[in-house]
Scaffold this motif. Structure first.
Motif, PDB file in Angstrom:
ATOM      1  N   SER A  46       0.851  -1.194   0.000  1.00 26.34           N
ATOM      2  CA  SER A  46       0.000   0.000   0.000  1.00 26.34           C
ATOM      3  C   SER A  46       0.880   1.233   0.000  1.00 26.34           C
ATOM      4  O   SER A  46       2.093   1.152   0.215  1.00 26.34           O
ATOM      5  CB  SER A  46      -0.812   0.045   1.299  1.00 26.34           C
ATOM      6  OG  SER A  46      -1.828  -0.888   1.282  1.00 26.34           O
ATOM      7  N   ALA A  47       0.244   2.383  -0.107  1.00 29.82           N
ATOM      8  CA  ALA A  47       0.938   3.650   0.125  1.00 29.82           C
ATOM      9  C   ALA A  47       1.298   3.699   1.607  1.00 29.82           C
ATOM     10  O   ALA A  47       0.667   3.030   2.429  1.00 29.82           O
ATOM     11  CB  ALA A  47       0.009   4.801  -0.228  1.00 29.82           C
ATOM     12  N   THR A  52      -2.683   8.189   1.178  1.00 30.42           N
ATOM     13  CA  THR A  52      -3.838   8.256   0.259  1.00 30.42           C
ATOM     14  C   THR A  52      -4.807   9.359   0.698  1.00 30.42           C
ATOM     15  O   THR A  52      -5.272  10.159  -0.120  1.00 30.42           O
ATOM     16  CB  THR A  52      -4.546   6.891   0.218  1.00 30.42           C
ATOM     17  OG1 THR A  52      -3.569   5.915  -0.128  1.00 30.42           O
ATOM     18  CG2 THR A  52      -5.663   6.869  -0.805  1.00 30.42           C
ATOM     19  N   VAL A 130      -4.053  10.218  -6.814  1.00 27.67           N
ATOM     20  CA  VAL A 130      -4.005   9.323  -5.660  1.00 27.67           C
ATOM     21  C   VAL A 130      -3.084   8.118  -5.920  1.00 27.67           C
ATOM     22  O   VAL A 130      -2.522   7.540  -4.978  1.00 27.67           O
ATOM     23  CB  VAL A 130      -5.461   8.957  -5.257  1.00 27.67           C
ATOM     24  CG1 VAL A 130      -5.983   7.806  -6.042  1.00 27.67           C
ATOM     25  CG2 VAL A 130      -5.549   8.699  -3.774  1.00 27.67           C
ATOM     26  N   SER A 131      -2.881   7.781  -7.175  1.00 28.47           N
ATOM     27  CA  SER A 131      -2.015   6.634  -7.499  1.00 28.47           C
ATOM     28  C   SER A 131      -0.558   6.892  -7.106  1.00 28.47           C
ATOM     29  O   SER A 131       0.237   5.956  -6.984  1.00 28.47           O
ATOM     30  CB  SER A 131      -2.078   6.316  -9.004  1.00 28.47           C
ATOM     31  OG  SER A 131      -1.421   7.330  -9.738  1.00 28.47           O
ATOM     32  N   GLY A 133       0.689   7.623  -4.359  1.00 29.26           N
ATOM     33  CA  GLY A 133       1.030   6.994  -3.071  1.00 29.26           C
ATOM     34  C   GLY A 133       1.643   5.617  -3.257  1.00 29.26           C
ATOM     35  O   GLY A 133       2.729   5.320  -2.735  1.00 29.26           O
ATOM     36  N   GLU A 134       0.979   4.761  -4.026  1.00 30.03           N
ATOM     37  CA  GLU A 134       1.487   3.393  -4.226  1.00 30.03           C
ATOM     38  C   GLU A 134       2.663   3.371  -5.196  1.00 30.03           C
ATOM     39  O   GLU A 134       3.528   2.510  -5.102  1.00 30.03           O
ATOM     40  CB  GLU A 134       0.359   2.471  -4.726  1.00 30.03           C
ATOM     41  CG  GLU A 134      -0.429   1.768  -3.624  1.00 30.03           C
ATOM     42  CD  GLU A 134      -1.393   2.651  -2.855  1.00 30.03           C
ATOM     43  OE1 GLU A 134      -1.573   3.825  -3.259  1.00 30.03           O
ATOM     44  OE2 GLU A 134      -1.966   2.189  -1.852  1.00 30.03           O
ATOM     45  N   THR A 211      -7.877   3.280 -10.255  1.00 30.72           N
ATOM     46  CA  THR A 211      -7.695   2.686  -8.919  1.00 30.72           C
ATOM     47  C   THR A 211      -8.869   1.752  -8.632  1.00 30.72           C
ATOM     48  O   THR A 211      -9.929   1.859  -9.257  1.00 30.72           O
ATOM     49  CB  THR A 211      -7.627   3.749  -7.803  1.00 30.72           C
ATOM     50  OG1 THR A 211      -8.867   4.454  -7.758  1.00 30.72           O
ATOM     51  CG2 THR A 211      -6.487   4.718  -8.004  1.00 30.72           C
ATOM     52  N   ARG A 214     -11.073   2.396  -2.318  1.00 29.86           N
ATOM     53  CA  ARG A 214     -10.329   2.489  -1.063  1.00 29.86           C
ATOM     54  C   ARG A 214     -10.089   1.102  -0.454  1.00 29.86           C
ATOM     55  O   ARG A 214     -10.962   0.238  -0.515  1.00 29.86           O
ATOM     56  CB  ARG A 214     -11.071   3.388  -0.055  1.00 29.86           C
ATOM     57  CG  ARG A 214     -11.132   4.846  -0.427  1.00 29.86           C
ATOM     58  CD  ARG A 214      -9.797   5.479  -0.726  1.00 29.86           C
ATOM     59  NE  ARG A 214      -8.777   5.336   0.303  1.00 29.86           N
ATOM     60  CZ  ARG A 214      -8.559   6.200   1.291  1.00 29.86           C
ATOM     61  NH1 ARG A 214      -9.320   7.288   1.387  1.00 29.86           N
ATOM     62  NH2 ARG A 214      -7.590   6.004   2.159  1.00 29.86           N
TER      63      ARG A 214
END
Ligand code: ADP
Ligand code: ASP
Ligand code: MG
Length: 475
Positions: A46-47, A52, A130-131, A133-134, A211, A214
């Motif tokens: 995960s991030a 996130t 948001v992508s 983060g990972e 994504t 969540r």
């Protein structure tokens, strides 16, 4: 070949398991332990924890033209990632990694500036933001593993996790994923290299970032495990496994040693955050065992999720809660159940792409529950063309799950006796007969769960529940 596949183990580490350099080093140790046992780990991460949420906050700030606010968030994130990387990678590869991290943040900031100017945040842009983060965590972790002497290689998940274009909660395309994993992951794994991939993110066939919703890194773990026919999928988190309820609500919750796929899926769907609801399916299809384990206590056996759970003396395995729900009451003065009426009601929900969790009917009314969402006024307006409509938020659904509800008498009486002080609305027992659920006020949910936990887990079956913890707390 099949023996090699048996040795493949997908290890998914959640946000808290990679929250800082100390946690990432612990993770490296756990992965090395599996390799030393002759297994070949494929790692999905995960991030780093809370990243996130912070990326989403930056996107929201930019969308309301708060450019300074958005860039302040990314400045903090940039430092956190650079500092973590520097603490983990102390050789010449750090210069290259540091430059890469910087470049990622520079292009993220450009996107945020553009967003602040335009003021419209689409789900597609949100996924792109948001992508990050990972993308960052997986790259940093691959470098950190290599620095610690693991033969690790970073694989960009977007080359493998192919999805449709429903941004924000894209649907994975199984056949494409399998083919891509065979091309980009299997050859490394079969050569003994440890692939490190970001969870949660994917891409459309045209290469646009998506994504999986969540908590979606668990889902990635299971997709990868299913796609490469791994011998096991391990979900590493911050608790000892699936517990009899969320330990944050009930500190005396017990670890469930084994649970069936069906029970685990039901729990996840009804809010047990420890597993993403879609996680189980790819593993079920291939009968791959899933384990939930604690990266802060790696020696603990965790929870084993298997196709058929062994017999259990207790009716329930665990209690889940789903919060932030709204009850919608549709009340007609005339006969509701006339032909086509329910269809008309459901068409409204379909039109607004709003999933319904629970339904109960009486002669003149239909009550439905949905996740509280911003479309409710529009939905209510459409429904009011059919009947009178009321809706009320701040509700929670408590869901008790266990295969042994089947055929046992008097369980409902015990449930409702335990929560007699709480106002209970809408009761349901699913057709699968492995869950019993009911709605309460959100403010009363935790108290109700503690009462239920006291009632049903006072004398736990030692075959299924870890009662050692119970003994320790009594000592
Ligand atoms: P990760 O970052 O590893 O994905 P999550 O925060 O998504 O971790 O999930 C782990 C959390 O799930 C636990 O810290 C716990 O508070 C919560 N949780 C909710 N229900 C349960 C349950 N039945 N068993 C264990 N944990 C649960
Ligand atoms: N980082 C994503 C989230 O916080 C996915 C995950 O951690 O599972 O939702
Ligand atoms: Mg999670």
């Amino acid at each position: 070949m099949s023996q090699l596949l048996e040795q493949l183990v997908v290890m998914k580490f959640g946000g808290t398991s990679v929250e800082d350099a100390v946690a990432i080093n612990r993770t490296a140790g756990i992965v090395a332990g599996r390799r030393d046992k002759g297994l070949t780990p494929v790692v999905v991460v995960s991030a780093m924890s809370k990243v996130t949420d912070q990326l989403l906050a930056a996107a929201a700030a930019a969308a309301r033209a708060d450019r300074t606010g958005a860039l302040a968030i990314t400045a903090r994130l940039r430092n956190r990632h650079l500092e973590t990387a520097a603490a983990l990678v102390a050789d010449e590869t750090m210069a290259e990694l540091g430059a890469w991290i910087d470049a990622e943040f520079t292009s993220l900031d450009e996107v945020l500036r553009g967003l602040a100017a335009v003021g419209e945040l689409t789900l597609r842009i949100s996924d792109m933001i948001v992508s990050v983060g990972e993308r960052l965590s997986s790259k940093i972790i691959a470098h950190a593993f290599a620095f610690r002497g693991l033969d690790a290689v970073h694989v960009d998940s977007r080359t493998c996790i192919i999805t449709d274009n429903q941004h924000g909660k894209a649907i994975p395309l199984d056949a494409q994923i399998e083919a891509r994993l065979k091309e980009h992951v299997l050859p490394h794994a079969l050569a003994g290299r440890i692939c490190v991939m970001g969870g949660f993110i994917g891409s459309t066939e045209a290469g646009v970032t998506t994504t999986l919703g969540r908590g979606g890194s668990d889902f990635t773990g299971a997709l990868v495990g299913g796609g490469i026919d791994a011998g096991a999928i391990e979900i590493w988190t911050d608790v000892n496994g699936i517990m009899t309820t969320d330990p944050r609500i009930c500190p005396n919750a017990l670890r469930v040693k084994t649970i069936s796929f069906e029970e685990a899926a039901e729990l996840a769907y009804f809010g047990a955050k420890v597993l993403h609801p879609a996680t189980i399916l790819p593993a079920v299809k291939k009968n791959i065992p899933v384990l939930v384990l604690n990266s802060r206590n790696p020696e603990n056996e965790g929870t084993r999720i298997i196709s058929l759970a062994p017999h259990c003396e207790s009716p329930f395995k665990s209690i889940a809660v789903k919060r932030r729900l709204t009850i919608i009451d549709v009340v007609a003065s005339r006969m509701l159940m006339s032909h086509g009426y329910l269809k008309a009601i459901f068409e409204v929900f379909d039109k607004h792409k709003c999933p319904v969790d629970m339904v109960s009917t009486s002669e003149v009314s239909v009550s439905l529950t949905v996740d509280s969402n911003e479309k409710l006024p529009e939905i209510a307006a459409d429904l009011s063309a059919l009947a009178d409509v009321k809706y009320e938020g701040q509700k929670a659904l408590i869901c008790m799950v266990g295969e042994n509800i089947r055929g046992q008498n008097g369980i409902a009486a015990r449930v409702f006796q335990a929560v007699r002080h709480v106002n209970v609305r809408m009761i349901s027992q699913g057709a699968s007969e492995i869950n019993m659920s009911f709605m309460v006020e959100e403010s009363e949910a935790e108290e109700a769960i503690r009462s239920l936990h006291n009632e049903f887990f006072a004398n736990p079956d030692p075959e299924i529940f870890d009662i050692e913890a119970l003994k320790e707390s009594v000592r």
